[in-house]
Design a protein around this motif. Structure first.
Motif, PDB file in Angstrom:
ATOM      1  N   SER A  33       2.534   9.516  -5.507  1.00 34.78           N
ATOM      2  CA  SER A  33       3.069  10.785  -5.027  1.00 34.78           C
ATOM      3  C   SER A  33       4.202  11.290  -5.923  1.00 34.78           C
ATOM      4  CB  SER A  33       3.559  10.622  -3.581  1.00 34.78           C
ATOM      5  OG  SER A  33       4.018  11.833  -3.066  1.00 34.78           O
ATOM      6  N   GLU A  34       5.124  10.414  -6.283  1.00 33.97           N
ATOM      7  CA  GLU A  34       6.239  10.812  -7.146  1.00 33.97           C
ATOM      8  C   GLU A  34       5.744  11.175  -8.543  1.00 33.97           C
ATOM      9  OE1 GLU A  34      10.459  11.517  -7.521  1.00 33.97           O
ATOM     10  OE2 GLU A  34       9.115  11.307  -5.818  1.00 33.97           O
ATOM     11  N   SER A  35       4.735  10.467  -9.026  1.00 32.38           N
ATOM     12  CA  SER A  35       4.155  10.748 -10.350  1.00 32.38           C
ATOM     13  C   SER A  35       3.506  12.122 -10.413  1.00 32.38           C
ATOM     14  CB  SER A  35       3.116   9.680 -10.713  1.00 32.38           C
ATOM     15  OG  SER A  35       3.717   8.420 -10.840  1.00 32.38           O
ATOM     16  N   GLU A  89       9.614   4.075 -14.016  1.00 34.82           N
ATOM     17  CA  GLU A  89      10.001   2.663 -13.969  1.00 34.82           C
ATOM     18  C   GLU A  89      11.313   2.490 -13.211  1.00 34.82           C
ATOM     19  OE1 GLU A  89       8.313  -0.127 -14.613  1.00 34.82           O
ATOM     20  OE2 GLU A  89       6.679   1.292 -14.926  1.00 34.82           O
ATOM     21  N   LYS A  90      12.281   3.369 -13.464  1.00 36.26           N
ATOM     22  CA  LYS A  90      13.547   3.316 -12.730  1.00 36.26           C
ATOM     23  C   LYS A  90      13.318   3.626 -11.253  1.00 36.26           C
ATOM     24  CE  LYS A  90      16.731   4.422 -16.477  1.00 36.26           C
ATOM     25  NZ  LYS A  90      17.682   5.418 -16.982  1.00 36.26           N
ATOM     26  N   PHE A  91      12.474   4.605 -10.985  1.00 38.71           N
ATOM     27  CA  PHE A  91      12.140   4.963  -9.605  1.00 38.71           C
ATOM     28  C   PHE A  91      11.610   3.737  -8.862  1.00 38.71           C
ATOM     29  CE2 PHE A  91       8.998   6.259  -6.457  1.00 38.71           C
ATOM     30  CZ  PHE A  91       9.713   7.163  -5.693  1.00 38.71           C
ATOM     31  N   LYS A  92      10.685   3.017  -9.481  1.00 38.33           N
ATOM     32  CA  LYS A  92      10.092   1.831  -8.845  1.00 38.33           C
ATOM     33  C   LYS A  92      11.151   0.769  -8.548  1.00 38.33           C
ATOM     34  CE  LYS A  92       5.810   2.310 -11.384  1.00 38.33           C
ATOM     35  NZ  LYS A  92       4.954   1.654 -12.383  1.00 38.33           N
ATOM     36  N   GLN A  93      12.106   0.613  -9.446  1.00 35.30           N
ATOM     37  CA  GLN A  93      13.138  -0.406  -9.261  1.00 35.30           C
ATOM     38  C   GLN A  93      14.093  -0.057  -8.132  1.00 35.30           C
ATOM     39  OE1 GLN A  93      15.071  -0.826 -13.065  1.00 35.30           O
ATOM     40  NE2 GLN A  93      13.173  -1.352 -14.097  1.00 35.30           N
ATOM     41  N   ILE A  94      14.317   1.227  -7.904  1.00 33.91           N
ATOM     42  CA  ILE A  94      15.358   1.660  -6.964  1.00 33.91           C
ATOM     43  C   ILE A  94      14.804   2.079  -5.600  1.00 33.91           C
ATOM     44  CG2 ILE A  94      17.153   3.416  -6.574  1.00 33.91           C
ATOM     45  CD1 ILE A  94      17.523   3.454  -9.652  1.00 33.91           C
ATOM     46  N   LEU A 126       0.834  -1.211   0.000  1.00 25.85           N
ATOM     47  CA  LEU A 126       0.000   0.000   0.000  1.00 25.85           C
ATOM     48  C   LEU A 126       0.866   1.257   0.000  1.00 25.85           C
ATOM     49  CD1 LEU A 126      -2.734  -0.963   2.629  1.00 25.85           C
ATOM     50  CD2 LEU A 126      -3.043  -0.707   0.151  1.00 25.85           C
ATOM     51  N   LEU A 127       1.930   1.248   0.812  1.00 21.85           N
ATOM     52  CA  LEU A 127       2.809   2.414   0.890  1.00 21.85           C
ATOM     53  C   LEU A 127       3.600   2.593  -0.405  1.00 21.85           C
ATOM     54  CD1 LEU A 127       4.080   2.263   4.576  1.00 21.85           C
ATOM     55  CD2 LEU A 127       2.091   3.456   3.626  1.00 21.85           C
ATOM     56  N   ALA A 128       4.041   1.507  -1.008  1.00 21.24           N
ATOM     57  CA  ALA A 128       4.770   1.596  -2.277  1.00 21.24           C
ATOM     58  C   ALA A 128       3.875   2.181  -3.368  1.00 21.24           C
ATOM     59  CB  ALA A 128       5.306   0.228  -2.685  1.00 21.24           C
ATOM     60  N   ALA A 129       2.612   1.769  -3.415  1.00 16.47           N
ATOM     61  CA  ALA A 129       1.681   2.311  -4.407  1.00 16.47           C
ATOM     62  C   ALA A 129       1.448   3.802  -4.171  1.00 16.47           C
ATOM     63  CB  ALA A 129       0.359   1.534  -4.369  1.00 16.47           C
ATOM     64  N   LEU A 130       1.294   4.200  -2.914  1.00 17.88           N
ATOM     65  CA  LEU A 130       1.147   5.619  -2.577  1.00 17.88           C
ATOM     66  C   LEU A 130       2.398   6.382  -3.005  1.00 17.88           C
ATOM     67  CD1 LEU A 130      -0.173   7.104   0.732  1.00 17.88           C
ATOM     68  CD2 LEU A 130       1.848   8.009  -0.354  1.00 17.88           C
ATOM     69  N   GLU A 131       3.558   5.806  -2.741  1.00 12.97           N
ATOM     70  CA  GLU A 131       4.833   6.428  -3.097  1.00 12.97           C
ATOM     71  C   GLU A 131       4.903   6.708  -4.601  1.00 12.97           C
ATOM     72  OE1 GLU A 131       9.555   5.231  -2.720  1.00 12.97           O
ATOM     73  OE2 GLU A 131       8.053   3.968  -1.770  1.00 12.97           O
ATOM     74  N   ASP A 146      24.993  12.131  -7.467  1.00 11.84           N
ATOM     75  CA  ASP A 146      24.579  11.626  -8.774  1.00 11.84           C
ATOM     76  C   ASP A 146      23.207  10.975  -8.655  1.00 11.84           C
ATOM     77  OD1 ASP A 146      26.951  12.408 -10.030  1.00 11.84           O
ATOM     78  OD2 ASP A 146      27.947  10.519  -9.539  1.00 11.84           O
ATOM     79  N   SER A 147      22.337  11.316  -9.571  1.00 12.46           N
ATOM     80  CA  SER A 147      21.016  10.698  -9.614  1.00 12.46           C
ATOM     81  C   SER A 147      21.164   9.227  -9.960  1.00 12.46           C
ATOM     82  CB  SER A 147      20.141  11.387 -10.661  1.00 12.46           C
ATOM     83  OG  SER A 147      18.935  10.666 -10.830  1.00 12.46           O
ATOM     84  N   GLN A 148      20.441   8.384  -9.256  1.00 12.97           N
ATOM     85  CA  GLN A 148      20.437   6.959  -9.573  1.00 12.97           C
ATOM     86  C   GLN A 148      19.446   6.641 -10.690  1.00 12.97           C
ATOM     87  OE1 GLN A 148      20.215   4.283  -6.242  1.00 12.97           O
ATOM     88  NE2 GLN A 148      21.390   5.652  -4.948  1.00 12.97           N
ATOM     89  N   ILE A 149      18.649   7.639 -11.061  1.00 17.66           N
ATOM     90  CA  ILE A 149      17.620   7.430 -12.074  1.00 17.66           C
ATOM     91  C   ILE A 149      17.986   8.101 -13.398  1.00 17.66           C
ATOM     92  CG2 ILE A 149      15.202   7.853 -12.673  1.00 17.66           C
ATOM     93  CD1 ILE A 149      14.562   7.628  -9.695  1.00 17.66           C
ATOM     94  N   ALA A 150      18.362   9.371 -13.339  1.00 18.83           N
ATOM     95  CA  ALA A 150      18.647  10.142 -14.549  1.00 18.83           C
ATOM     96  C   ALA A 150      20.159  10.240 -14.743  1.00 18.83           C
ATOM     97  CB  ALA A 150      18.019  11.525 -14.443  1.00 18.83           C
ATOM     98  N   ASP A 151      20.677   9.497 -15.695  1.00 18.04           N
ATOM     99  CA  ASP A 151      22.112   9.476 -15.957  1.00 18.04           C
ATOM    100  C   ASP A 151      22.649  10.889 -16.222  1.00 18.04           C
ATOM    101  OD1 ASP A 151      22.167   6.725 -15.704  1.00 18.04           O
ATOM    102  OD2 ASP A 151      21.880   6.372 -17.851  1.00 18.04           O
TER     103      ASP A 151
END
Length: 150
Positions: free
Chosen positions: A22-24, A34-39, A14-19, A134-139
């Motif tokens: 919220s980020e979206s 998609e990268k956000f979800k993986q990390i 539930l918290l991951a879905a809210l997260e 360094d962003s882990q999502i946006a190179d």
């Protein structure tokens, strides 16, 4: 009337879905998300091992936060609000609760790695720039790392 309660590992999905919702809110691309979800998604293990709290209105989860106590550094790992509640003061309610928990835990400062979009929220609450990482999502991009001293 809202309440703040400890999260349980069973709340992770539930918290991951809210997260993600919220980020979206900030309009990121589907590739970024998609990268956000993986990390970055909160896990059952994180909740089991670290102070994690939910702000609820009856059974509706409005938001949550988690604190990571490290050997060398403490950090606010999560602070996410359901999009319908963003900008209505609920983030500040969670923030104030987090500060109270930090005091109980003997934490006198913590870092926050945040998106550029959420940086202003933390500045208004007294956090300051510590560095950029360094962003882990946006190179090739940097993201703010803030510090808050109680």
């Amino acid at each position: 009337m809202y309440t703040i309660v400890s999260a349980s590992p069973k709340d992770a999905d539930l918290l991951a879905a809210l997260e993600v919702r919220s980020e979206s809110y900030w309009g990121y691309s589907s590739e970024f998300m998609e990268k956000f979800k993986q990390i970055y998604l909160i896990t059952e293990e994180f909740i089991a091992d670290h102070p994690t709290y939910m702000l609820k209105d009856n059974e509706t989860i409005i938001g949550f936060y988690g604190i990571l106590q490290g050997d060398r550094e403490n950090s606010l790992e999560y602070l996410f609000i359901e999009p319908a509640y963003i900008g209505k003061g609920y983030g500040r309610i969670l923030w104030n609760h987090a500060l109270s928990e930090c005091r109980k835990l003997g934490i006198n400062e913590f870092t926050i790695i945040t998106s550029p979009d959420a940086r202003g929220f933390y500045f208004r609450l007294g956090a300051t720039i510590f560095t950029e990482v360094d962003s882990q999502i946006a190179d090739g991009k940097k993201t703010p790392k803030l510090i808050y001293r109680l």
